[in-house]
Design an enzyme around this catalytic site. Sequence first.
Site, PDB file in Angstrom:
ATOM      1  N   SER A  53      -6.506 -23.968  36.625  1.00  0.00           N
ATOM      2  CA  SER A  53      -7.236 -24.068  35.362  1.00  0.00           C
ATOM      3  C   SER A  53      -7.467 -25.481  34.843  1.00  0.00           C
ATOM      4  CB  SER A  53      -6.518 -23.258  34.275  1.00  0.00           C
ATOM      5  OG  SER A  53      -6.784 -21.888  34.435  1.00  0.00           O
ATOM      6  N   LYS A  56     -10.974 -26.500  34.055  1.00  0.00           N
ATOM      7  CA  LYS A  56     -11.637 -26.311  32.758  1.00  0.00           C
ATOM      8  C   LYS A  56     -11.839 -27.621  32.005  1.00  0.00           C
ATOM      9  CE  LYS A  56     -10.112 -21.508  32.081  1.00  0.00           C
ATOM     10  NZ  LYS A  56      -9.077 -21.234  33.095  1.00  0.00           N
ATOM     11  N   SER A 108      -7.115 -21.318  27.628  1.00  0.00           N
ATOM     12  CA  SER A 108      -7.472 -21.187  29.049  1.00  0.00           C
ATOM     13  C   SER A 108      -8.255 -19.915  29.353  1.00  0.00           C
ATOM     14  CB  SER A 108      -6.199 -21.235  29.915  1.00  0.00           C
ATOM     15  OG  SER A 108      -6.499 -21.655  31.216  1.00  0.00           O
TER      16      SER A 108
END
Length: 379
Positions: A53, A56, A108
């Site tokens: 993640s 991102k 997230s």
Amino acid sequence: MWQFCFPTGQALAEATIETEKLSVNSQSAILIDSRSGDVLYEKNSDEEMAPASITKIVTGIIALEVNREDEQVTVSRNARQTDGTRIFLAEGEQKSLKELVYGLLMNSGNDAAVAIAEHIDGNVAEFSRRMNEFATSVGATHTHFTNPSGLYEKEHTTTAADMAKMAAHAMKNEKFREIVSTRMKTWEGKEWKSKLVNHNKMLVSYKGANGIKNGFTKQSGFTLVTSAERNGTEFIAVLLKASSDQQIYKDATRLLDYGFSHFKTVPVLKAGTKISGEMGDYYAKENVYAAIPKDDSFKVRVVPRNGLAVETSSGFTRQYPSVLNKEQRITADASNKQMVVPKMERSYSLPEFFMLFFWWLMISFMSWIMVLLLKKKRV
């Protein structure tokens, strides 16, 4: 050009010794100075790995840089059904792009990542192309993204060094900095009313921490990009593939502690500042910073290819290529040269020729008449 008088010191030697002792358990790691990009520690930093993640970070900065943060995004079924961590967006729900970036970076949300990608570029594949173009533009040349969330895909890879470059770029954006440093925010969703809680535990546990993003998948292990600032010095640490959540935060603390114990960020030249070199005068294109041993002073000099070298009192040297513009001078000989204007030949069209011929005849005739009248008068 001297910036300070050189004191005696062993800052570089001490820093080198500490680097040799410093160890992290994450498979790949890097520590950089946020403003200069100087690398202070690295371990397998060019090894291509799954980022999870922390992907991102790129999705978020792209969303902010398109400068459409107040636009309303309509959540698709595809976004609603995205796997993994979510902020429970409902199909057909509308949220501003800015709100989705908060959900993306703090909580997230994979569903937020897909909704952002579809809104900006129509689909995930096109947005992924945009992500790869962004990576190349900031010098992240060993990165390839295939989705905006970081869900594991074999071809979705990056390196610690590349993530550090992309994170440093993102942290130059004030709105991005604000979001990744926010610990908690109220969320009013269609199906989920709660609070967004920032998953980056460094914000709570580390003095000066101000960002930026963590991640996890089974294939990538634990990943983390974190930053902290103290007394005008800011570092970014990137760690990939740690075996546990506790381990990666311990590694991040070690790296940041090492940075703050041994280095400081110094402003070297302000944009537009003049500096003289052997080949003439130069001007700084932009603000130039350097990370140098904490107790050192420094001097600077011009090096080839419009570069700048920073040399410290303990013998530490860093070079920054292409940060200067050479002053263009007009020499006295050049300024005294007279401009030679070439003679222009005039050509005439046929009507112009007959008109000129007519007037020539008229003038000749009138001149002849005047001569005759004068002769007659004399007689």
